[in-house]
Design a protein around this motif. Structure first.
Motif, PDB file in Angstrom:
ATOM      1  N   UNK A 284       0.833  -1.201   0.000  1.00  0.00           N
ATOM      2  CA  UNK A 284       0.000   0.000   0.000  1.00  0.00           C
ATOM      3  C   UNK A 284       0.869   1.253   0.000  1.00  0.00           C
ATOM      4  N   UNK A 285       0.604   2.137  -0.942  1.00  0.00           N
ATOM      5  CA  UNK A 285       1.344   3.379  -1.081  1.00  0.00           C
ATOM      6  C   UNK A 285       2.610   3.242  -1.906  1.00  0.00           C
ATOM      7  N   UNK A 286       3.233   2.060  -1.887  1.00  0.00           N
ATOM      8  CA  UNK A 286       4.480   1.858  -2.629  1.00  0.00           C
ATOM      9  C   UNK A 286       4.207   1.403  -4.050  1.00  0.00           C
ATOM     10  N   UNK A 287       3.439   0.311  -4.202  1.00  0.00           N
ATOM     11  CA  UNK A 287       3.149  -0.171  -5.541  1.00  0.00           C
ATOM     12  C   UNK A 287       2.701  -1.610  -5.556  1.00  0.00           C
ATOM     13  N   UNK A 288       2.489  -2.102  -6.757  1.00  0.00           N
ATOM     14  CA  UNK A 288       1.972  -3.446  -6.952  1.00  0.00           C
ATOM     15  C   UNK A 288       2.828  -4.184  -7.973  1.00  0.00           C
ATOM     16  N   UNK A 289       3.289  -5.370  -7.585  1.00  0.00           N
ATOM     17  CA  UNK A 289       3.994  -6.275  -8.484  1.00  0.00           C
ATOM     18  C   UNK A 289       2.972  -7.281  -8.999  1.00  0.00           C
ATOM     19  N   UNK A 290       2.915  -7.470 -10.312  1.00  0.00           N
ATOM     20  CA  UNK A 290       1.978  -8.420 -10.899  1.00  0.00           C
ATOM     21  C   UNK A 290       2.577  -8.961 -12.185  1.00  0.00           C
ATOM     22  N   UNK A 291       1.811  -9.788 -12.880  1.00  0.00           N
ATOM     23  CA  UNK A 291       2.244 -10.289 -14.177  1.00  0.00           C
ATOM     24  C   UNK A 291       1.270  -9.821 -15.239  1.00  0.00           C
ATOM     25  N   UNK A 292       1.745  -9.819 -16.457  1.00  0.00           N
ATOM     26  CA  UNK A 292       0.925  -9.402 -17.585  1.00  0.00           C
ATOM     27  C   UNK A 292       1.177 -10.361 -18.745  1.00  0.00           C
ATOM     28  N   UNK A 293       0.102 -10.739 -19.413  1.00  0.00           N
ATOM     29  CA  UNK A 293       0.233 -11.626 -20.574  1.00  0.00           C
ATOM     30  C   UNK A 293       0.546 -10.775 -21.803  1.00  0.00           C
ATOM     31  N   UNK A 294       1.585 -11.149 -22.506  1.00  0.00           N
ATOM     32  CA  UNK A 294       1.958 -10.455 -23.738  1.00  0.00           C
ATOM     33  C   UNK A 294       1.620 -11.390 -24.897  1.00  0.00           C
ATOM     34  N   UNK A 295       0.793 -10.941 -25.802  1.00  0.00           N
ATOM     35  CA  UNK A 295       0.332 -11.757 -26.924  1.00  0.00           C
ATOM     36  C   UNK A 295       1.455 -12.002 -27.939  1.00  0.00           C
ATOM     37  N   UNK A 296       1.304 -13.060 -28.702  1.00  0.00           N
ATOM     38  CA  UNK A 296       2.240 -13.330 -29.797  1.00  0.00           C
ATOM     39  C   UNK A 296       2.131 -12.197 -30.812  1.00  0.00           C
ATOM     40  N   UNK A 297       3.241 -11.893 -31.453  1.00  0.00           N
ATOM     41  CA  UNK A 297       3.227 -10.792 -32.417  1.00  0.00           C
ATOM     42  C   UNK A 297       4.339 -10.961 -33.436  1.00  0.00           C
ATOM     43  N   UNK A 298       4.225 -10.202 -34.508  1.00  0.00           N
ATOM     44  CA  UNK A 298       5.258 -10.175 -35.545  1.00  0.00           C
ATOM     45  C   UNK A 298       6.316  -9.160 -35.154  1.00  0.00           C
ATOM     46  N   UNK A 299       7.567  -9.514 -35.334  1.00  0.00           N
ATOM     47  CA  UNK A 299       8.662  -8.591 -35.094  1.00  0.00           C
ATOM     48  C   UNK A 299       9.548  -8.549 -36.319  1.00  0.00           C
ATOM     49  N   UNK A 300      10.515  -7.649 -36.299  1.00  0.00           N
ATOM     50  CA  UNK A 300      11.444  -7.517 -37.414  1.00  0.00           C
ATOM     51  C   UNK A 300      12.862  -7.560 -36.855  1.00  0.00           C
ATOM     52  N   UNK A 301      13.701  -8.435 -37.432  1.00  0.00           N
ATOM     53  CA  UNK A 301      15.107  -8.483 -37.057  1.00  0.00           C
ATOM     54  C   UNK A 301      15.761  -7.209 -37.593  1.00  0.00           C
ATOM     55  N   UNK A 302      16.284  -6.342 -36.734  1.00  0.00           N
ATOM     56  CA  UNK A 302      16.829  -5.066 -37.205  1.00  0.00           C
ATOM     57  C   UNK A 302      18.062  -5.207 -38.102  1.00  0.00           C
ATOM     58  N   UNK A 303      18.788  -6.303 -37.980  1.00  0.00           N
ATOM     59  CA  UNK A 303      19.985  -6.497 -38.813  1.00  0.00           C
ATOM     60  C   UNK A 303      19.635  -6.911 -40.231  1.00  0.00           C
ATOM     61  N   UNK A 304      18.648  -7.808 -40.349  1.00  0.00           N
ATOM     62  CA  UNK A 304      18.349  -8.382 -41.660  1.00  0.00           C
ATOM     63  C   UNK A 304      17.048  -7.870 -42.264  1.00  0.00           C
TER      64      UNK A 304
END
Length: 94
Positions: free
Chosen positions: A42-62
């Protein structure tokens, strides 16, 4: 190490005991998040988890498109007292 020293000084305990207390706290938070639970200070903060969905990314080198798998990540939301302390500059000595 500096953090453990500060905890020891503030709590009036040995550095060994402070280190054990800090380690126990971090292990407890880690275990709770691993189980999908959340921890609120209380007053300091909350630690929790979050689901991150699958996604498309780009390799910055190639420039190649890559599929990034879904994952669960840790999350921290600062509480109002912590935000106020940071904004006013209080607690900057640690």
């Amino acid at each position: 190490q500096v953090f453990v020293d500060a905890v020891a000084d503030r709590a009036g305990m040995s550095k060994r005991d402070a280190g054990a207390a800090v380690d126990a706290m971090l292990d407890t938070i880690t275990d709770a998040l691993g189980k999908g639970d959340s921890i609120t200070f209380t007053g300091f903060g909350k630690f929790s988890t979050s689901a991150r969905a699958a996604r498309q990314g780009v390799n910055p080198r190639t420039g190649e498109r890559v599929q990034i798998a879904a994952t669960t990540v840790p999350k921290f939301q600062a509480g109002s007292a912590l935000k106020s302390a940071v904004k006013s500059g209080a607690g900057a000595s640690v």
